[in-house]
Every structure is written in C-alpha cells, then in structure tokens.
Design a protein around this motif. Sequence first.
Motif, PDB file in Angstrom:
ATOM      1  N   THR A 183       6.274  46.066  -3.746  1.00 27.12           N
ATOM      2  CA  THR A 183       7.188  46.003  -5.108  1.00 27.12           C
ATOM      3  C   THR A 183       7.646  47.343  -5.247  1.00 27.12           C
ATOM      4  O   THR A 183       6.905  48.498  -5.237  1.00 27.12           O
ATOM      5  CB  THR A 183       6.255  45.794  -6.196  1.00 27.12           C
ATOM      6  OG1 THR A 183       5.377  46.658  -6.536  1.00 27.12           O
ATOM      7  CG2 THR A 183       5.715  44.395  -6.018  1.00 27.12           C
ATOM      8  N   VAL A 210       9.254  47.568  -9.490  1.00 32.38           N
ATOM      9  CA  VAL A 210       8.221  46.753 -10.226  1.00 32.38           C
ATOM     10  C   VAL A 210       6.816  46.810 -10.205  1.00 32.38           C
ATOM     11  O   VAL A 210       6.311  46.946  -9.061  1.00 32.38           O
ATOM     12  CB  VAL A 210       8.784  45.250  -9.648  1.00 32.38           C
ATOM     13  CG1 VAL A 210       7.911  44.271 -10.388  1.00 32.38           C
ATOM     14  CG2 VAL A 210      10.124  44.844  -9.674  1.00 32.38           C
ATOM     15  N   TYR A 225       3.095  45.168 -10.669  1.00 27.08           N
ATOM     16  CA  TYR A 225       2.493  44.117 -11.150  1.00 27.08           C
ATOM     17  C   TYR A 225       0.995  44.492 -11.586  1.00 27.08           C
ATOM     18  O   TYR A 225       0.044  45.385 -11.106  1.00 27.08           O
ATOM     19  CB  TYR A 225       1.880  43.252  -9.891  1.00 27.08           C
ATOM     20  CG  TYR A 225       1.228  42.160  -9.940  1.00 27.08           C
ATOM     21  CD1 TYR A 225       1.800  41.000 -10.523  1.00 27.08           C
ATOM     22  CD2 TYR A 225      -0.353  42.188  -9.815  1.00 27.08           C
ATOM     23  CE1 TYR A 225       1.054  39.563 -10.641  1.00 27.08           C
ATOM     24  CE2 TYR A 225      -1.076  40.989 -10.063  1.00 27.08           C
ATOM     25  CZ  TYR A 225      -0.488  39.886 -10.470  1.00 27.08           C
ATOM     26  OH  TYR A 225      -1.188  38.651 -10.719  1.00 27.08           O
ATOM     27  N   ASN A 284      13.811  46.769  -7.034  1.00 31.26           N
ATOM     28  CA  ASN A 284      14.245  46.810  -8.295  1.00 31.26           C
ATOM     29  C   ASN A 284      15.006  48.335  -8.434  1.00 31.26           C
ATOM     30  O   ASN A 284      14.047  49.144  -9.091  1.00 31.26           O
ATOM     31  CB  ASN A 284      13.751  46.658  -9.419  1.00 31.26           C
ATOM     32  CG  ASN A 284      14.127  46.626 -10.959  1.00 31.26           C
ATOM     33  OD1 ASN A 284      15.601  46.518 -11.005  1.00 31.26           O
ATOM     34  ND2 ASN A 284      13.410  46.857 -11.912  1.00 31.26           N
ATOM     35  N   LYS A 311       8.462  53.323  -9.118  1.00 33.26           N
ATOM     36  CA  LYS A 311       8.293  52.977 -10.485  1.00 33.26           C
ATOM     37  C   LYS A 311       9.198  54.333 -11.460  1.00 33.26           C
ATOM     38  O   LYS A 311       9.663  55.018 -10.757  1.00 33.26           O
ATOM     39  CB  LYS A 311       6.738  52.985 -11.096  1.00 33.26           C
ATOM     40  CG  LYS A 311       6.162  54.235 -10.725  1.00 33.26           C
ATOM     41  CD  LYS A 311       4.456  54.072 -11.155  1.00 33.26           C
ATOM     42  CE  LYS A 311       3.734  53.210 -10.380  1.00 33.26           C
ATOM     43  NZ  LYS A 311       2.398  53.141 -10.723  1.00 33.26           N
ATOM     44  N   CYS A 371      16.667  42.655  -7.162  1.00 33.47           N
ATOM     45  CA  CYS A 371      17.027  42.707  -8.591  1.00 33.47           C
ATOM     46  C   CYS A 371      18.263  43.435  -8.911  1.00 33.47           C
ATOM     47  O   CYS A 371      18.446  44.440  -8.364  1.00 33.47           O
ATOM     48  CB  CYS A 371      15.770  43.285  -9.438  1.00 33.47           C
ATOM     49  SG  CYS A 371      14.342  42.546  -9.438  1.00 33.47           S
ATOM     50  N   PRO A 413      13.731  41.804 -14.411  1.00 31.90           N
ATOM     51  CA  PRO A 413      12.621  41.816 -15.346  1.00 31.90           C
ATOM     52  C   PRO A 413      12.724  42.784 -16.460  1.00 31.90           C
ATOM     53  O   PRO A 413      13.297  43.855 -16.585  1.00 31.90           O
ATOM     54  CB  PRO A 413      11.366  42.052 -14.769  1.00 31.90           C
ATOM     55  CG  PRO A 413      11.697  42.944 -13.624  1.00 31.90           C
ATOM     56  CD  PRO A 413      13.124  42.539 -12.955  1.00 31.90           C
ATOM     57  N   GLN A 419       6.774  43.571 -19.007  1.00 24.97           N
ATOM     58  CA  GLN A 419       5.870  43.391 -18.069  1.00 24.97           C
ATOM     59  C   GLN A 419       5.412  41.920 -17.671  1.00 24.97           C
ATOM     60  O   GLN A 419       5.067  41.816 -16.390  1.00 24.97           O
ATOM     61  CB  GLN A 419       4.555  44.076 -18.612  1.00 24.97           C
ATOM     62  CG  GLN A 419       3.475  44.529 -17.532  1.00 24.97           C
ATOM     63  CD  GLN A 419       4.057  44.968 -16.440  1.00 24.97           C
ATOM     64  OE1 GLN A 419       4.461  46.326 -16.336  1.00 24.97           O
ATOM     65  NE2 GLN A 419       3.840  44.652 -15.219  1.00 24.97           N
ATOM     66  N   GLU A 422       7.736  40.914 -14.962  1.00 26.31           N
ATOM     67  CA  GLU A 422       7.609  41.564 -13.890  1.00 26.31           C
ATOM     68  C   GLU A 422       6.474  40.828 -13.172  1.00 26.31           C
ATOM     69  O   GLU A 422       6.443  40.535 -11.900  1.00 26.31           O
ATOM     70  CB  GLU A 422       7.206  43.220 -13.900  1.00 26.31           C
ATOM     71  CG  GLU A 422       8.311  43.870 -14.340  1.00 26.31           C
ATOM     72  CD  GLU A 422       7.886  45.356 -14.580  1.00 26.31           C
ATOM     73  OE1 GLU A 422       7.476  45.869 -13.322  1.00 26.31           O
ATOM     74  OE2 GLU A 422       8.151  46.038 -15.291  1.00 26.31           O
TER      75      GLU A 422
END
Length: 372
Positions: free
Chosen positions: A6, A9, A11, A49, A60, A109, A214, A217, A220
Amino acid sequence: MRRVLTVGVTYTGDAIEGVEIDNLGLCRPEVDHGRAAYPLYEYDTIIINPASYTHFLFGKAGEFSNEPNELGKLKRQNDRYDLDSAFDSEDRCKEMEAAIADGATVVWCLSEPKRMNFFGYRETHLGFVTPKATSFVKRSGLLVKKGRRFGLVGSDTPFARYFDVLSRTGGWTLCLSDPGESEGYASIAATPEGYSLGGQVTLGATKGWLLTPPTSQEAENQLVRDSLAVEKPDPVHEKYHGIFLSHTGTDKPFVRQLRRDLLARGVEHVWLDEAEINIGDSLIAKIEEGIKLSRFIAVVLSKKSINAPWVKKELDIAMNREISTGEVVVLPLLYEDCELPEFLKGKLYADFSKPQEYEDILAKLLRRLRIA
C-alpha cells in the motif's frame, strides 16, 4: 503468503490470515531504506494513492503533504529527498510492467495532479508509475467535487463494499467526466449525474483499477480488503499453449536440461526442435507452427546464439508479435555473458549464467509461466 503493497494508503484493521501488508513508498532504497518498497513485481496486490509527493515517495502523508512548496521543504529537510535523487521513475515503471505481466492486482487511486515548478514541472501523478494510466486520467476529465450520494454501482464489482463505506463515512472527492469506455475502460460506479467514480482499465498490456480515493480510515481498510478479493484468472484455465525454446545447437545441453525441468514442474508444452520435428518434416513449417502455438518465446542468449541466423529469425517473429499484441511474448534467458541485442536491453531477463543460482532463476521463470 499473499504480499500486499500500500502506497499512500494505511491499513489499520485486523490482521488478515495469509496476507502480509507493507505500507511503504516508491523512493529509492539507498535514499530511505526503511521506507522504500521492495521491487513491485514481488507483490500480489499493489494499491497506490499519490495524494502528495510524500505519499508516493514514503508511503504515507508527511508534515509537508499539504504545503504548496512540498518538494522544496522535503529537500531542505534532507538533501537526498530531492525528487530526482529520491525517485527512479524509469526503474519503478519497469517493475510495474513486470508486476502487471505477472498477474498482480493493481489499484490506482485518483488524485489531484499537484503540479510544482521545482527544477522543472513535476506532477504527483508520477506516483502512478504507469505512463498509460497517467495519460488516461489526464484525458478523461478528472473533476474535483464533494459528494456522498452514488448513482449506479455495479452489484458484481469487487469494490461494492468500498463504495458503500465511502457513502457512509467521508464521501467521494474525485471522478472522471469523460473516461471513454471504448478506450479500454469499464466503469463500475458513477455519480448521480453520470460521472465515473471508478472502473477497470485495460490499456494494451496495462491492466488495473482506477478508483476515487478513500476519505476515511474505514474506507482505506475496506479498499485493502476489497483489493484482496479481486478474482485472479485461474492459471489452470488460462489460455496457455506453452513456451518455445529458441536456441543454437551449441547450447543444446542446457536447453535439454531446462526443458526437462520445466516439464517436471508442470509446464505442459515446452517446444524444442529435436522433440517436435520428425524425419521428413519440413523444418521451416514445424518451427513456424511451434512459434504460432506457443504463448511465450524464450530466447536462450549466448555468445553463439546472438549471431545465429535461426535465432535471429525466431526472435524477429516474436518481437513483431509482441509489438502488435501489446503482450509480453519474448522471455530473454541469459545462458552466458554476451552483448544483448539493443531491443532486448530494456527487458528484465532470467540470468542462468551462474550455475549455482539455477534453481532460483528457474523458480522465477516458472512464476512468469503461471506455474505454482
């Protein structure tokens, strides 16, 4: 173990049995080893994303993600975070091509194309690491909106739960006004006025999903779960007609061993001249038939084979098919160090030149052939 990457994104849900999730970025490992993703072809599922440069470089959001001069602040924080130093777009694009060709589920995304003049104009859409997807989004009328209601959502889409979570939590923010479904895009969700909120794209050999990003959260977490639920083609039922081994007679001992090992591990059809051509058969006709019926053409590269007329002819046929279909056809197998033909230098090859690594390279080749 299924491996998931990811990028941008995160998790935070419960652990998923049999799944390993890496939240990492696309920066170079030598720039930030701890936050750099492994090669993309090592993942079964990839979710990207690129909401900011920090999102796609380090995985992130960061302290400068919403700053208009994000790139400048990153460079002042650490000189190695300069985009040209931190991000090898060409290398990551090649990894993505290999991942898609290997059957990975890829989800991009939608994101605003944040454009910054920093030693030349750069866009966050670089983070898609797929020029075809980037071009498609640009010409499809990306709109920035704010909504909670959905129009049509396909009942059989694997992302139905994701759209449901979006409607109940943060809503949606981005859509495509003119994706042109005849161009290889099949919309799976729409706004009430008919704009697309996501769909499946097939742009030549580039395949994946484009989705509105997204906004919570919970969304996501659901995006990750739904991405894992995307059904992959069953290798047993794929249209697979085997592999053609193009080689010169000098390399016959290696080719015979490779054929035996491929057959022993489940590859049903491995075309080798001496095994397929009988006395009285037309040599040219049988070879052309073998190439036509084979899904892949593996070219065994050695100092002798690169100049062999038959190998050149077979390689020329295979490359023409690859160009015309947009599919990977030619698989270069390096048997001994030699000067690769120019048009093969951009391809990732299987390096069989080191006998001690034979089993590891064979395993990679089997993965390319969809053999468990």
